[in-house]
Motif scaffolding. Sequence first.
Motif, PDB file in Angstrom:
ATOM      1  N   MET A   1       0.758  -1.052   0.070  1.00 11.46           N
ATOM      2  CA  MET A   1       0.051  -0.110   0.008  1.00 11.46           C
ATOM      3  C   MET A   1       0.780   0.856   0.158  1.00 11.46           C
ATOM      4  SD  MET A   1      -3.149  -0.956  -0.054  1.00 11.46           S
ATOM      5  CE  MET A   1      -2.361  -2.433  -1.184  1.00 11.46           C
ATOM      6  N   ILE A   2       1.976   1.214   0.631  1.00 13.85           N
ATOM      7  CA  ILE A   2       2.925   2.392   0.559  1.00 13.85           C
ATOM      8  C   ILE A   2       4.023   2.277  -0.651  1.00 13.85           C
ATOM      9  CG2 ILE A   2       2.424   2.799   2.853  1.00 13.85           C
ATOM     10  CD1 ILE A   2       5.186   1.725   4.013  1.00 13.85           C
ATOM     11  N   ASP A   3       3.418   1.521  -1.595  1.00 14.26           N
ATOM     12  CA  ASP A   3       4.567   1.618  -2.776  1.00 14.26           C
ATOM     13  C   ASP A   3       5.844   0.939  -2.541  1.00 14.26           C
ATOM     14  OD1 ASP A   3       2.749   2.411  -4.663  1.00 14.26           O
ATOM     15  OD2 ASP A   3       3.390   4.665  -4.228  1.00 14.26           O
ATOM     16  N   GLU A   4       6.150   0.121  -1.539  1.00 14.48           N
ATOM     17  CA  GLU A   4       7.084  -0.801  -1.167  1.00 14.48           C
ATOM     18  C   GLU A   4       7.077  -2.065  -1.733  1.00 14.48           C
ATOM     19  OE1 GLU A   4      10.151  -0.045  -0.237  1.00 14.48           O
ATOM     20  OE2 GLU A   4       9.532   2.101   0.717  1.00 14.48           O
ATOM     21  N   VAL A   5       6.685  -2.264  -2.971  1.00 15.81           N
ATOM     22  CA  VAL A   5       6.246  -3.654  -3.774  1.00 15.81           C
ATOM     23  C   VAL A   5       7.430  -4.677  -3.606  1.00 15.81           C
ATOM     24  CG1 VAL A   5       5.154  -4.457  -5.661  1.00 15.81           C
ATOM     25  CG2 VAL A   5       4.433  -2.228  -5.048  1.00 15.81           C
ATOM     26  N   GLN A   6       8.425  -4.334  -4.187  1.00 14.25           N
ATOM     27  CA  GLN A   6       9.609  -5.384  -4.024  1.00 14.25           C
ATOM     28  C   GLN A   6       9.667  -5.991  -2.740  1.00 14.25           C
ATOM     29  OE1 GLN A   6      10.736  -6.826  -6.895  1.00 14.25           O
ATOM     30  NE2 GLN A   6      11.530  -8.233  -5.280  1.00 14.25           N
ATOM     31  N   LEU A   7       9.690  -5.009  -1.790  1.00 10.61           N
ATOM     32  CA  LEU A   7      10.051  -5.508  -0.489  1.00 10.61           C
ATOM     33  C   LEU A   7       8.819  -6.180   0.059  1.00 10.61           C
ATOM     34  CD1 LEU A   7      11.519  -5.075   2.318  1.00 10.61           C
ATOM     35  CD2 LEU A   7      10.401  -3.121   2.997  1.00 10.61           C
ATOM     36  N   ALA A   8       7.608  -5.832  -0.178  1.00 13.43           N
ATOM     37  CA  ALA A   8       6.398  -6.758   0.064  1.00 13.43           C
ATOM     38  C   ALA A   8       6.646  -8.068  -0.599  1.00 13.43           C
ATOM     39  CB  ALA A   8       5.331  -6.063  -0.357  1.00 13.43           C
ATOM     40  N   SER A   9       6.883  -8.177  -1.791  1.00  9.45           N
ATOM     41  CA  SER A   9       7.009  -9.352  -2.383  1.00  9.45           C
ATOM     42  C   SER A   9       8.160 -10.392  -1.997  1.00  9.45           C
ATOM     43  CB  SER A   9       7.581  -9.384  -4.049  1.00  9.45           C
ATOM     44  OG  SER A   9       7.973 -10.345  -4.759  1.00  9.45           O
ATOM     45  N   ASP A  10       9.196  -9.926  -1.448  1.00 14.69           N
ATOM     46  CA  ASP A  10      10.256 -10.657  -0.842  1.00 14.69           C
ATOM     47  C   ASP A  10       9.736 -11.157   0.567  1.00 14.69           C
ATOM     48  OD1 ASP A  10      12.036 -10.093  -2.932  1.00 14.69           O
ATOM     49  OD2 ASP A  10      12.924  -8.401  -1.836  1.00 14.69           O
ATOM     50  N   LEU A  11       9.175 -10.475   1.302  1.00 12.82           N
ATOM     51  CA  LEU A  11       8.566 -10.627   2.802  1.00 12.82           C
ATOM     52  C   LEU A  11       7.685 -11.825   2.497  1.00 12.82           C
ATOM     53  CD1 LEU A  11       8.525 -10.635   5.567  1.00 12.82           C
ATOM     54  CD2 LEU A  11       6.668  -8.812   5.217  1.00 12.82           C
ATOM     55  N   LEU A  12       6.597 -11.598   1.201  1.00 11.63           N
ATOM     56  CA  LEU A  12       5.488 -12.505   1.302  1.00 11.63           C
ATOM     57  C   LEU A  12       6.113 -13.919   0.846  1.00 11.63           C
ATOM     58  CD1 LEU A  12       2.552 -12.955   1.556  1.00 11.63           C
ATOM     59  CD2 LEU A  12       2.239 -11.976  -0.642  1.00 11.63           C
ATOM     60  N   LYS A  13       6.844 -13.879  -0.211  1.00 15.01           N
ATOM     61  CA  LYS A  13       7.449 -15.242  -0.797  1.00 15.01           C
ATOM     62  C   LYS A  13       8.041 -15.988   0.245  1.00 15.01           C
ATOM     63  CE  LYS A  13       7.305 -13.640  -5.544  1.00 15.01           C
ATOM     64  NZ  LYS A  13       8.455 -13.116  -6.623  1.00 15.01           N
ATOM     65  N   ALA A  14       8.772 -15.355   1.228  1.00  9.32           N
ATOM     66  CA  ALA A  14       9.684 -16.095   2.120  1.00  9.32           C
ATOM     67  C   ALA A  14       8.663 -16.605   3.212  1.00  9.32           C
ATOM     68  CB  ALA A  14      10.326 -14.837   3.316  1.00  9.32           C
ATOM     69  N   GLU A  15       7.518 -15.878   3.615  1.00 10.94           N
ATOM     70  CA  GLU A  15       6.330 -16.445   4.146  1.00 10.94           C
ATOM     71  C   GLU A  15       5.728 -17.648   3.655  1.00 10.94           C
ATOM     72  OE1 GLU A  15       3.370 -16.691   7.581  1.00 10.94           O
ATOM     73  OE2 GLU A  15       5.507 -16.127   7.202  1.00 10.94           O
ATOM     74  N   ILE A  16       5.355 -17.539   2.499  1.00  9.81           N
ATOM     75  CA  ILE A  16       4.884 -18.824   1.893  1.00  9.81           C
ATOM     76  C   ILE A  16       5.873 -20.098   1.696  1.00  9.81           C
ATOM     77  CG2 ILE A  16       3.952 -19.301  -0.654  1.00  9.81           C
ATOM     78  CD1 ILE A  16       2.877 -16.633  -0.813  1.00  9.81           C
TER      79      ILE A  16
END
Length: 341
Positions: A210-225
């Motif tokens: 939501m705050i435009d940190e899309v790549q950081l969000a992607s890295d975090l979510l993929k690590a969680e999954i």
Amino acid sequence: MNTVRIIVGGIITLVITIAGTFAAVYASKILLESAPEDINYRVLEESSISVDDTSFAIANISVLNTGGEVSKDVVFTLRYGDGAKIERHSISAQDYLVSEISTEVNTNSITVTAKQLRPDDKFYLSLVASGTTVENPKISLVSSNSIGHEYSSETNFRNIEYENLFPIISSIFAIIFASLSLLALRKTPFFRRVTPASPNRTSTAFILTMIDEVQLASDLLKAEIAQRGAEPTALLNWGLIEGLQGNERLSKKLLNSGLWWKNNNHLKALYFFNKSLVELSKNNISESANLLKSAFSYKKHEISWYCTISSQIEIGAEKHEQIKKVTEQNGVVFEKTLPIE
């Protein structure tokens, strides 16, 4: 024989739970009538993630009056360390309270003031912060007549006479019985199949998006999954990230996969909201507005908060009348948080 036992056990649990609910309501009435002014806050959600030298934190906090008298001039303050900055925030409350609440935001702190809180009145503060020190913020809560505190169940048992304890005890036994039944149910394969995993990291990834940190969000979510697997919310948020990064085919598959739990209105709302953001990123304004309208139809309160923290929706509302119209019709107010010079 086992089927009969299950049915009978279910009926007994239902009857006791209903009886316990009525007892709890009655007990609450007694408590409310006898309690003085009592304001407190509850931290509903708090999580953070650190990347290099920068941390991001989200917090959802409620402030409420659990006493029996009106609290006047209620002031709630949350302050992070000097290296932090509050990026975005939103306040939500009952309609009649909105006009009585004001906010003041500095770089690393926020103060929310309510002219009064009647018994059972409450408001919610949601915020996103970033910086080097975003853990363990200092919180204070005061009114004109009292000092507030973090919520404790002990608050609700003050000034109760012994003859009034029966409904409370009844409700406690009902809750214990229902909890034991739930623990037994959790051991079944069906329960494990339909119960989602812990959403904390998934929620953090969503906020970062939501705050435009899309790549950081992607890295975090993929690590969680990779570590825990993907529950429906994670799939929906993964689909949003892929869509914002231009991977349209994978985004569509992930978003559709996230709706396997079809009777959950929260998931439906998130599905339409995420699709709206993807279409907005492709400049399909009419489609984005229609999808956003659908999202509001399922979970208005949640989608309103998502909109207030979404830089994509805020910019979209500034540029496009159709997006602006949908947000205004649903009471969304964008509050820019700027540091004081």
